[in-house]
Design a protein around this motif. Structure first.
Motif, PDB file in Angstrom:
ATOM      1  N   GLU A   1     -29.816  22.754 -27.597  1.00  0.00           N
ATOM      2  CA  GLU A   1     -29.844  24.213 -27.678  1.00  0.00           C
ATOM      3  C   GLU A   1     -31.175  24.607 -28.321  1.00  0.00           C
ATOM      4  OE1 GLU A   1     -28.629  26.389 -30.858  1.00  0.00           O
ATOM      5  OE2 GLU A   1     -29.929  24.885 -31.747  1.00  0.00           O
TER       6      GLU A   1
ATOM      7  N   THR B   1     -31.934  27.206 -30.704  1.00  0.00           N
ATOM      8  CA  THR B   1     -32.058  27.888 -31.998  1.00  0.00           C
ATOM      9  C   THR B   1     -32.596  26.967 -33.107  1.00  0.00           C
ATOM     10  OG1 THR B   1     -30.184  29.201 -31.293  1.00  0.00           O
ATOM     11  CG2 THR B   1     -30.820  29.396 -33.603  1.00  0.00           C
TER      12      THR B   1
ATOM     13  N   ARG C   1     -27.178  18.233 -22.651  1.00  0.00           N
ATOM     14  CA  ARG C   1     -25.885  17.975 -23.286  1.00  0.00           C
ATOM     15  C   ARG C   1     -25.113  17.002 -22.398  1.00  0.00           C
ATOM     16  NH1 ARG C   1     -23.835  24.067 -25.179  1.00  0.00           N
ATOM     17  NH2 ARG C   1     -25.851  24.691 -26.059  1.00  0.00           N
TER      18      ARG C   1
ATOM     19  N   GLU D   1     -22.251  16.398 -21.046  1.00  0.00           N
ATOM     20  CA  GLU D   1     -20.950  17.012 -20.759  1.00  0.00           C
ATOM     21  C   GLU D   1     -20.446  16.502 -19.423  1.00  0.00           C
ATOM     22  OE1 GLU D   1     -20.126  21.051 -22.088  1.00  0.00           O
ATOM     23  OE2 GLU D   1     -22.261  21.422 -21.889  1.00  0.00           O
TER      24      GLU D   1
ATOM     25  N   ASN E   1     -23.952  21.548 -16.550  1.00  0.00           N
ATOM     26  CA  ASN E   1     -24.788  20.401 -16.220  1.00  0.00           C
ATOM     27  C   ASN E   1     -25.202  19.661 -17.472  1.00  0.00           C
ATOM     28  OD1 ASN E   1     -25.147  20.762 -13.280  1.00  0.00           O
ATOM     29  ND2 ASN E   1     -25.937  22.730 -13.952  1.00  0.00           N
TER      30      ASN E   1
ATOM     31  N   GLN F   1     -31.915  27.324 -20.686  1.00  0.00           N
ATOM     32  CA  GLN F   1     -31.521  28.527 -21.427  1.00  0.00           C
ATOM     33  C   GLN F   1     -32.716  29.444 -21.567  1.00  0.00           C
ATOM     34  OE1 GLN F   1     -29.948  27.582 -25.317  1.00  0.00           O
ATOM     35  NE2 GLN F   1     -27.910  27.127 -24.529  1.00  0.00           N
TER      36      GLN F   1
ATOM     37  N   GLU G   1     -34.779  34.819 -30.458  1.00  0.00           N
ATOM     38  CA  GLU G   1     -34.357  34.767 -31.853  1.00  0.00           C
ATOM     39  C   GLU G   1     -35.164  35.784 -32.646  1.00  0.00           C
ATOM     40  OE1 GLU G   1     -31.936  32.637 -32.113  1.00  0.00           O
ATOM     41  OE2 GLU G   1     -32.314  31.220 -30.484  1.00  0.00           O
TER      42      GLU G   1
ATOM     43  N   ARG H   1     -17.161  31.176 -31.035  1.00  0.00           N
ATOM     44  CA  ARG H   1     -18.380  30.420 -30.710  1.00  0.00           C
ATOM     45  C   ARG H   1     -18.275  28.980 -31.205  1.00  0.00           C
ATOM     46  NH1 ARG H   1     -21.398  30.956 -27.665  1.00  0.00           N
ATOM     47  NH2 ARG H   1     -23.425  30.873 -28.647  1.00  0.00           N
TER      48      ARG H   1
ATOM     49  N   TYR I   1     -23.285  27.531 -37.126  1.00  0.00           N
ATOM     50  CA  TYR I   1     -24.192  28.334 -37.943  1.00  0.00           C
ATOM     51  C   TYR I   1     -23.940  29.836 -37.975  1.00  0.00           C
ATOM     52  CZ  TYR I   1     -26.895  28.035 -33.459  1.00  0.00           C
ATOM     53  OH  TYR I   1     -27.307  28.031 -32.162  1.00  0.00           O
ATOM     54  N   TYR I   2     -22.954  30.321 -37.242  1.00  0.00           N
ATOM     55  CA  TYR I   2     -22.792  31.777 -37.175  1.00  0.00           C
ATOM     56  C   TYR I   2     -22.066  32.381 -38.374  1.00  0.00           C
ATOM     57  CZ  TYR I   2     -24.182  31.223 -32.337  1.00  0.00           C
ATOM     58  OH  TYR I   2     -24.881  30.922 -31.202  1.00  0.00           O
TER      59      TYR I   2
ATOM     60  N   ALA J   1     -18.675  31.701 -20.044  1.00  0.00           N
ATOM     61  CA  ALA J   1     -19.714  32.556 -20.636  1.00  0.00           C
ATOM     62  C   ALA J   1     -21.055  32.374 -19.918  1.00  0.00           C
ATOM     63  CB  ALA J   1     -19.867  32.214 -22.103  1.00  0.00           C
TER      64      ALA J   1
ATOM     65  N   GLY K   1     -29.697  35.942 -32.820  1.00  0.00           N
ATOM     66  CA  GLY K   1     -30.297  35.581 -31.531  1.00  0.00           C
ATOM     67  C   GLY K   1     -29.257  35.419 -30.438  1.00  0.00           C
TER      68      GLY K   1
HETATM   69  P1  HAM Z   1     -24.220  28.209 -26.424  1.00  0.00           P
HETATM   70  O1  HAM Z   1     -23.045  29.118 -26.273  1.00  0.00           O
HETATM   71  O2  HAM Z   1     -23.943  26.801 -26.796  1.00  0.00           O
HETATM   72  O3  HAM Z   1     -25.164  28.874 -27.516  1.00  0.00           O
HETATM   73  O4  HAM Z   1     -25.081  28.220 -25.107  1.00  0.00           O
HETATM   74  C1  HAM Z   1     -25.528  29.432 -24.548  1.00  0.00           C
HETATM   75  C2  HAM Z   1     -25.249  29.461 -23.063  1.00  0.00           C
HETATM   76  O5  HAM Z   1     -25.830  28.321 -22.435  1.00  0.00           O
HETATM   77  C3  HAM Z   1     -23.775  29.368 -22.714  1.00  0.00           C
HETATM   78  O6  HAM Z   1     -23.148  30.619 -22.787  1.00  0.00           O
HETATM   79  C4  HAM Z   1     -23.840  28.873 -21.274  1.00  0.00           C
HETATM   80  O7  HAM Z   1     -24.038  29.953 -20.386  1.00  0.00           O
HETATM   81  C5  HAM Z   1     -25.076  27.994 -21.273  1.00  0.00           C
HETATM   82  N1  HAM Z   1     -24.671  26.582 -21.288  1.00  0.00           N
HETATM   83  C6  HAM Z   1     -24.179  25.878 -22.322  1.00  0.00           C
HETATM   84  N2  HAM Z   1     -23.918  24.610 -21.945  1.00  0.00           N
HETATM   85  C7  HAM Z   1     -24.242  24.515 -20.650  1.00  0.00           C
HETATM   86  C8  HAM Z   1     -24.221  23.454 -19.674  1.00  0.00           C
HETATM   87  N3  HAM Z   1     -23.812  22.230 -19.991  1.00  0.00           N
HETATM   88  N4  HAM Z   1     -24.634  23.724 -18.415  1.00  0.00           N
HETATM   89  C9  HAM Z   1     -25.071  24.962 -18.072  1.00  0.00           C
HETATM   90  N5  HAM Z   1     -25.120  25.993 -18.948  1.00  0.00           N
HETATM   91  C10 HAM Z   1     -24.723  25.777 -20.214  1.00  0.00           C
HETATM   92  C11 HAM Z   1     -26.351  28.355 -27.920  1.00  0.00           C
HETATM   93  O8  HAM Z   1     -26.883  27.413 -27.394  1.00  0.00           O
HETATM   94  C12 HAM Z   1     -27.003  29.117 -29.044  1.00  0.00           C
HETATM   95  N6  HAM Z   1     -28.250  28.424 -29.408  1.00  0.00           N
HETATM   96  C13 HAM Z   1     -27.261  30.556 -28.646  1.00  0.00           C
HETATM   97  C14 HAM Z   1     -27.925  31.348 -29.726  1.00  0.00           C
HETATM   98  C15 HAM Z   1     -29.244  31.687 -29.769  1.00  0.00           C
HETATM   99  N7  HAM Z   1     -27.347  31.780 -30.819  1.00  0.00           N
HETATM  100  C16 HAM Z   1     -28.258  32.408 -31.551  1.00  0.00           C
HETATM  101  N8  HAM Z   1     -29.404  32.335 -30.936  1.00  0.00           N
END
Ligand code: HAM
Length: 416
Positions: free
Chosen positions: A80, A82, A112, A114, A121, A126, A130, A257, A261-262, A276, A299
């Motif tokens: 991710e 952040t 990731r 997954e 994927n 992304q 921030e 979430r 960290y939130y 989402a 962010g």
């Molecule tokens: P997150 O919810 O883990 O947040 O990821 C944000 C978005 O990334 C998810 O809503 C989803 O649309 C997409 N996503 C996550 N995993 C996958 C995957 N395996 N394949 C495709 N899309 C994916 C964050 O990552 C935080 N860093 C967001 C944030 C920024 N919070 C504060 N600032």
């Protein structure tokens, strides 16, 4: 044959053009909000994500790509954006001279481990942003508005912002206690993952996909009932601002979430109740957790691939150019030289220009003109070239015009 890895994909052709269009829209939008672009490294010290995102999260427990490099360092591919941006913020001591909020956006690949499925994927992109330095809800509202406007500008008008608050640390601690008390006697009725979450991260039980419709989850205590006065006032102020800004949202008291960290504001962007398309929130403690001073931040990150998929599924028209402006056709060596020279001149004057690279016959070159959907064509001809002329043909009307070589650019400028 070597094939691509599970959960990864190649981006090319129309798909690449769609992304270029969406990138362009999003970049221009970020400029309007005065966010600066940032890219951080694909790999970082494992500790950054383990500490930052939280050891107890599903992401760190099961999904990170961790390995030792040849220097025996523990490395993780960024799951991710952040944590890396926070590392950058601290390492460059940007908190020292903060006369304004520090606002950055990124468009980066994430990793990731997954189980791959539609919209999920192992390598994915992304687009996120921030904002550091403000603890005022006007910053939360700005971030939510940037996310909301992004989806609307790319044509996903029907997205919903699901909004919740986790409150400050005191509110969160009270809530956590209430959840453990509530779930402990009934935990046997929930899925195995939830049983595991009870101790390490009871908040995560609330957004379990397996038990989503289980009344036990639906009747669970709500964050909102455990907020102290300050946290509740803050949430109400944020909602007032969003109403004023005409941003549609729905309060979802089960939204927690997945990352540790939130605090206070959390939100996700959803479409037709599906997974989402993006998520974010406030993370006031993270800069300090990662070794910096106490600096508030908020962010969001859009799941780029899911968003493009949603655009396709909802038949959003993505304006991509699939035509060429001019095709140059030739047979002799001198005509070929002119084609090379003229293509250079046309391209430098912004015309999309094609020229045969495969030594095709003239008949086959005419077929390419149609395949490229070319608006104009010029059949170079030594006799015309001796007079410094070409015949320019409009491939739609089939009109032909004999013009001087040095007038081609001017002619196309006025006719296209
Ligand atoms: P997150 O919810 O883990 O947040 O990821 C944000 C978005 O990334 C998810 O809503 C989803 O649309 C997409 N996503 C996550 N995993 C996958 C995957 N395996 N394949 C495709 N899309 C994916 C964050 O990552 C935080 N860093 C967001 C944030 C920024 N919070 C504060 N600032």
């Amino acid at each position: 044959m070597i094939t691509k890895q599970k959960g990864t994909y190649d981006i090319y052709g129309v798909e690449a053009k769609k992304r270029a269009y969406v990138n362009d829209v999003l970049n221009r939008l970020c400029e309007k909000y005065n966010y600066g672009y940032i890219e951080t490294p694909v790999f970082e010290a494992s500790e950054l994500f383990h500490r930052g995102v939280g050891e107890s999260t599903d992401m760190v427990k099961k999904e990170t790509y961790d390995f030792k490099d040849r220097g025996d360092r523990d490395i993780t591919l960024r799951p991710e954006g952040t944590a890396g941006v926070v590392r950058w913020f601290i390492e460059n001591k940007l908190y020292g001279s903060m006369s304004e909020a520090v606002k950055v956006y990124y468009n980066m690949k994430m990793y990731r481990y997954e189980r791959p499925q539609s919209g999920r994927n192992r390598e994915f992109t992304q687009w996120g942003f921030e904002c550091f330095g403000s603890d005022d809800v006007i910053a939360d509202a700005e971030v939510i508005s940037l996310a909301y406007n992004a989806y609307r500008l790319i044509g996903l008008d029907d997205v919903t912002i699901e909004l919740n608050t986790l409150g400050d640390q005191e509110s969160r601690d009270n809530y956590r206690k209430a959840l453990v008390e509530y779930f402990t006697p009934v935990i046997g009725e929930l899925c195995e993952d939830c049983q595991d979450r009870l101790e390490r991260n009871p908040l995560r039980i609330l957004d379990c996909k397996v038990d989503a419709d289980n009344p036990i989850l639906k009747n669970a205590p709500k964050t909102i009932d455990y907020l102290n006065k300050e946290s509740l006032d803050r949430f109400n102020k944020l909602k007032e601002l969003l109403d004023l800004m005409d941003i549609k949202y729905e309060v979802n008291t089960n939204l927690v979430r997945g990352l540790d960290y939130y605090n206070h504001t959390v939100f996700e962007v959803v479409l037709n109740g599906s997974y989402a398309l993006g998520g974010g929130g406030r993370y006031n403690g993270l800069v300090e957790t990662l070794g910096g001073p106490s600096i508030p931040a908020v962010g969001f990150a859009m799941g780029y691939d899911r968003t493009i998929l949603a655009m396709e599924e909802n038949n959003v028209n993505i304006p991509i150019n699939d035509s060429v402006d001019v095709t140059l056709l030739y047979v002799s060596d001198t005509e070929k030289e002119t084609a090379a020279y003229l293509a250079q001149e046309l391209r430098l004057n912004s015309f999309i220009t094609e020229v045969d690279l495969l030594g095709k016959s003239l008949k086959a070159q005419f077929k390419s003109v149609d395949r490229w959907n070319s608006k104009y064509l010029i059949v170079l001809n030594d006799e015309d070239l001796a007079k410094n002329e070409v015949v320019l043909k409009d491939n739609v009307t089939k009109d032909e015009n004999r013009i001087k070589m040095n007038e081609i650019v001017e002619y196309l400028d006025t006719h296209m």
